[in-house]
Design an enzyme around this catalytic site. Structure first.
Site, PDB file in Angstrom:
ATOM      1  CG  MET A   1       5.558   2.290   0.603  1.00 36.59           C
ATOM      2  SD  MET A   1       5.774   0.574   0.096  1.00 36.59           S
ATOM      3  CE  MET A   1       4.118   0.119  -0.342  1.00 36.59           C
ATOM      4  N   GLY A   2       4.551   6.746  -1.208  1.00 40.12           N
ATOM      5  CA  GLY A   2       4.251   7.668  -2.285  1.00 40.12           C
ATOM      6  C   GLY A   2       2.911   7.385  -2.938  1.00 40.12           C
TER       7      GLY A   2
ATOM      8  CG  ASP B   1      -7.620  14.072  -0.333  1.00 40.37           C
ATOM      9  OD1 ASP B   1      -6.604  14.679  -0.743  1.00 40.37           O
ATOM     10  OD2 ASP B   1      -8.777  14.372  -0.666  1.00 40.37           O
TER      11      ASP B   1
ATOM     12  CG  HIS C   1      -0.545   8.915   1.669  1.00 44.74           C
ATOM     13  ND1 HIS C   1      -0.969   8.517   0.427  1.00 44.74           N
ATOM     14  CD2 HIS C   1       0.030   7.831   2.239  1.00 44.74           C
ATOM     15  CE1 HIS C   1      -0.648   7.240   0.251  1.00 44.74           C
ATOM     16  NE2 HIS C   1      -0.049   6.804   1.332  1.00 44.74           N
TER      17      HIS C   1
ATOM     18  CD  GLN D   1       6.548  -2.374   2.569  1.00 44.96           C
ATOM     19  OE1 GLN D   1       7.328  -1.649   3.167  1.00 44.96           O
ATOM     20  NE2 GLN D   1       5.239  -2.151   2.623  1.00 44.96           N
TER      21      GLN D   1
ATOM     22  CG  ASP E   1      -1.992  -0.266   5.335  1.00 46.94           C
ATOM     23  OD1 ASP E   1      -2.099  -1.217   4.572  1.00 46.94           O
ATOM     24  OD2 ASP E   1      -1.978   0.914   4.953  1.00 46.94           O
TER      25      ASP E   1
ATOM     26  CB  VAL F   1      -8.790   9.276   4.740  1.00 44.60           C
ATOM     27  CG1 VAL F   1      -9.477  10.336   3.884  1.00 44.60           C
ATOM     28  CG2 VAL F   1      -8.098   9.934   5.934  1.00 44.60           C
TER      29      VAL F   1
ATOM     30  CB  SER G   1      -1.181   4.000  -3.521  1.00 46.04           C
ATOM     31  OG  SER G   1      -0.876   4.940  -2.514  1.00 46.04           O
ATOM     32  NE  ARG G   2      -0.536  -2.942  -3.463  1.00 45.32           N
ATOM     33  CZ  ARG G   2       0.243  -2.948  -2.366  1.00 45.32           C
ATOM     34  NH1 ARG G   2      -0.243  -2.541  -1.216  1.00 45.32           N
ATOM     35  NH2 ARG G   2       1.492  -3.365  -2.425  1.00 45.32           N
TER      36      ARG G   2
HETATM   37  O1  PAF Z   1       2.067   1.698   4.618  1.00 43.30           O
HETATM   38  C1  PAF Z   1       3.019   1.954   3.860  1.00 43.30           C
HETATM   39  O2  PAF Z   1       2.932   2.815   2.984  1.00 43.30           O
HETATM   40  C2  PAF Z   1       4.310   1.174   4.024  1.00 43.30           C
HETATM   41  O3  PAF Z   1       4.064  -0.151   4.379  1.00 43.30           O
HETATM   42  C3  PAF Z   1       5.315   1.832   4.981  1.00 43.30           C
HETATM   43  C4  PAF Z   1       4.768   1.897   6.410  1.00 43.30           C
HETATM   44  C5  PAF Z   1       5.639   3.241   4.506  1.00 43.30           C
HETATM   45  C6  PAF Z   1       6.613   1.023   5.013  1.00 43.30           C
HETATM   46  O4  PAF Z   1       7.168   0.899   3.751  1.00 43.30           O
END
Ligand code: PAF
Length: 302
Positions: A50-51, A55, A57, A81, A170, A196, A206-207
């Site tokens: 989700m951008g 690191d 990602h 979601q 997650d 990580v 990101s949060r």
């Molecule tokens: O983990 C995430 O960033 C999101 O839940 C995903 C898997 C990209 C789906 O929107």
């Protein structure tokens, strides 16, 4: 195919220029790019995100590069979601920064569709997952896993990659994705990568951007409490006592509402009351405006 680059002050229309990461806006562009790779006999990894990339990602991108010849990352803040009261609107967005980070990690293309492209007028389909989606975040964010299943299924069918890479941060999401991918016979291998962490143990997220400096200093206690309890549980400690101990320790550190602290089977995510096979200790708790989640493995001793 009409690849574009991230819009920026020097390139406001986002037109591709040499050396920039191709940015694909439509499913047609994505499929055309993947088809071109396939014609060359290349394998493809997809890294859905989700951008607001960090690191963690980029580790997924690097793993994708180990697993396949070409890596495409998707950046899409998926509205289905998020519940209406959640942070969809304020979720951090930085496409230019994300594109630069992806390019530096060796990603080969960025798929960044619009909400309208993913969910056109009249869109009327939902996916409901049971099993690993039940309980934990499924209780506190009832909208989440249906939305994740929907968007990840779309991304899988749009890109048809050989493999897709997700973070274990997650963990429940990873198990849910594995479940519906198997259940729906989607021919994509789902690969998980260990969380990580920052140097002090805080899981990258990101949060974390929502944390004040004081909250940021307190937040690693979540991982410390989970890690200490996991060691105790692996050594035979009693489960209820260990879970209560984690709750006390993170409350003491300044966490507010604790959504859950639970021990689950590492594969099925069913609740367990003793560690006889690999398990997972999972927690979600609020630090200020940030809902932090974390999890650690619990491997029975011997
Ligand atoms: O983990 C995430 O960033 C999101 O839940 C995903 C898997 C990209 C789906 O929107």
């Amino acid at each position: 195919m009409t690849p574009t680059a991230a819009p920026s002050s020097s390139n406001p229309t986002g037109t591709l220029s040499a050396g920039t990461l191709p940015i694909l806006r439509t499913v047609e562009d994505l499929r055309s790019q993947v088809a071109a790779w396939r014609r060359e006999g290349l394998t493809v990894a997809l890294v859905p995100t989700m951008g607001a990339l960090h690191d963690g990602h980029l580790g997924l991108i690097r793993r994708g590069r180990e697993l396949a010849d070409r890596v495409v990352a998707s950046v899409f803040v998926n509205p289905t979601q998020f519940a209406p009261h959640e942070d969809f609107d304020r979720y951090p967005r930085d496409e230019g920064g994300d594109a630069a980070k992806l390019a530096s990690a060796g990603c080969h293309a960025l798929y960044a569709p619009t909400v309208r492209a993913m969910y056109p007028q009249g869109f009327a389909t939902a996916i409901s997952v049971g099993g690993p989606a039940e309980g934990l975040c499924g209780t506190f964010r009832p909208q989440m896993f249906g939305g994740v299943a929907l968007v990840v299924t779309k991304l899988f069918l749009q890109a048809l990659p050989d493999v897709a890479v997700f973070g274990e941060k997650d963990y429940q999401q990873l198990m849910v994705i594995r479940r519906f991918t198997r259940d729906l016979d989607i021919p994509v291998r789902v690969e998980g990568l260990p969380t990580v962490r920052e140097a002090d143990g805080l899981a990258m997220s990101s949060r974390n951007a929502y944390l004040s400096a004081d909250e940021r200093a307190r937040a690693p206690e979540l991982n410390r409490a989970l890690t200490a309890a996991a060691a105790a549980l692996a050594g035979g400690a009693e489960v209820d006592g260990a879970l209560t101990g984690i709750r006390g320790r993170i409350a003491e550190a300044g966490f507010g509402t604790i959504d859950y602290v639970e021990l689950r089977d590492a594969e099925t995510l069913e609740p367990v009351s003793a560690v006889t096979r690999p398990a997972r200790l999972l927690a979600a708790a609020w630090m200020g405006k940030a809902r932090l989640i974390d999890n650690v493995p619990v491997i029975p001793a011997g």
